[in-house]
Design an enzyme around this catalytic site. Structure first.
Site, PDB file in Angstrom:
ATOM      1  N   SER A  21       0.835  -1.206   0.000  1.00 49.06           N
ATOM      2  CA  SER A  21       0.000   0.000   0.000  1.00 49.06           C
ATOM      3  C   SER A  21       0.866   1.251   0.000  1.00 49.06           C
ATOM      4  O   SER A  21       0.504   2.254  -0.607  1.00 49.06           O
ATOM      5  CB  SER A  21      -0.962   0.005   1.188  1.00 49.06           C
ATOM      6  OG  SER A  21      -0.276  -0.135   2.406  1.00 49.06           O
ATOM      7  N   GLU A  22       2.020   1.220   0.687  1.00 49.03           N
ATOM      8  CA  GLU A  22       2.945   2.349   0.601  1.00 49.03           C
ATOM      9  C   GLU A  22       4.397   1.904   0.688  1.00 49.03           C
ATOM     10  O   GLU A  22       4.720   0.924   1.372  1.00 49.03           O
ATOM     11  CB  GLU A  22       2.701   3.366   1.724  1.00 49.03           C
ATOM     12  CG  GLU A  22       2.018   4.630   1.281  1.00 49.03           C
ATOM     13  CD  GLU A  22       0.514   4.486   1.388  1.00 49.03           C
ATOM     14  OE1 GLU A  22      -0.193   5.227   0.677  1.00 49.03           O
ATOM     15  OE2 GLU A  22       0.066   3.645   2.168  1.00 49.03           O
ATOM     16  N   THR A  23       5.233   2.655  -0.003  1.00 52.95           N
ATOM     17  CA  THR A  23       6.674   2.602   0.183  1.00 52.95           C
ATOM     18  C   THR A  23       7.113   3.982   0.649  1.00 52.95           C
ATOM     19  O   THR A  23       6.807   4.986   0.000  1.00 52.95           O
ATOM     20  CB  THR A  23       7.402   2.233  -1.120  1.00 52.95           C
ATOM     21  OG1 THR A  23       7.030   0.903  -1.510  1.00 52.95           O
ATOM     22  CG2 THR A  23       8.915   2.295  -0.936  1.00 52.95           C
TER      23      THR A  23
END
Length: 263
Positions: free
Chosen positions: A45-47
């Site tokens: 979902s996020e880096t």
């Protein structure tokens, strides 16, 4: 070029629960296209990309597989976990962001990582968008909005757990996402978060939206300290406090992977 990478499960004390984020510490910024490609490759979902500016001060940027994100809580927690536990940072960490100002993070004695966010309380929507009503299988009792998302308010936790969603309809609300929320018997409140405009399907645990959920429920419930739960398949618990004009969120984190990126 070789870059370190860490994957951390945030807002949980168990592996394979909470929300996974990748953390990539940098000595110098990569170009935006490369960071986006890394986020696509990670398919989380996020880096988060972090770059140290001075002692305990870092600039942070977040990328979903679709786009750069203005504000992300669980990847901030994951980044803090890496700095506190693997880079031996001590004391308060300041993360500098372009859109939401400085985010301050401390490691508590009980092992929870506590983040201080700006208050992003939502305001009541007088005209509810049709795609929102058509995109949710259960009609909310009221709708609010802040700079990040529409807030669909329900009467019960069962409604939040039971509601189904149509991504094609909710995607028309871009750039806004959608959070559904209700009071809870076991917790103070629960939520789920859908973000077809910015990330994809349903987000497992969303720290940033609690900068709006906490002030809303603090007013509704008459409480300054609350325990929240995001009722996704993976699930995650968030310990919440209102302190003046700041929202304090804390949670546990568990490392899953440490490795090297070759580009």
């Amino acid at each position: 070029m070789e870059l370190p990478i860490y994957i951390v499960d945030a807002f949980t004390d168990q592996q394979f629960k909470g929300n996974s984020a990748a953390v990539v510490p940098l000595d110098a910024w990569l170009d935006d296209e490369t960071m986006q490609k890394i986020a696509i490759e990670n398919n989380l979902s996020e880096t988060a990309f972090i770059k140290q500016e001075s002692l305990n001060q870092y600039t942070i940027r977040w990328f979903s597989p679709l786009t750069e994100i203005d504000f992300c809580g669980h990847a901030t927690l994951a980044s803090s976990y890496v700095l506190f536990n693997l880079y031996e940072s001590q004391g308060q960490i300041e993360f500098i962001t372009e859109k939401v100002g400085s985010l301050y993070v401390n490691c508590r004695d009980d092992g929870r990582i506590e983040m201080s966010f700006p208050n992003q309380a939502p305001e009541l929507v007088t005209e509810v968008p049709v795609p929102l009503l058509q995109g949710l299988s259960i009609q909310p009792v009221k709708v609010l909005r802040n700079r990040q998302a529409y807030f669909a308010i329900y009467d019960s936790q069962l409604d939040v757990e039971s509601v189904t969603y149509h991504l094609e309809q909710l995607a028309q609300l871009a750039p806004y996402d959608v959070v559904v929320t209700a009071p809870s018997d076991r917790y103070d409140f629960v939520s789920r978060y859908f973000w077809p405009a910015n990330g994809g399907d349903e987000d497992p645990v969303t720290g940033s939206i609690h900068a709006g959920l906490v002030p809303y429920w603090a007013e509704q419930l008459g409480k300054q300290e609350m325990l929240a739960y995001q009722a996704s398949k993976r699930g995650g618990a968030l310990y919440c406090r209102m302190v003046s004009d700041r929202v304090l969120l804390s949670g546990f984190a568990v490392i899953y992977l440490r490795g090297t990126i070759y580009i």
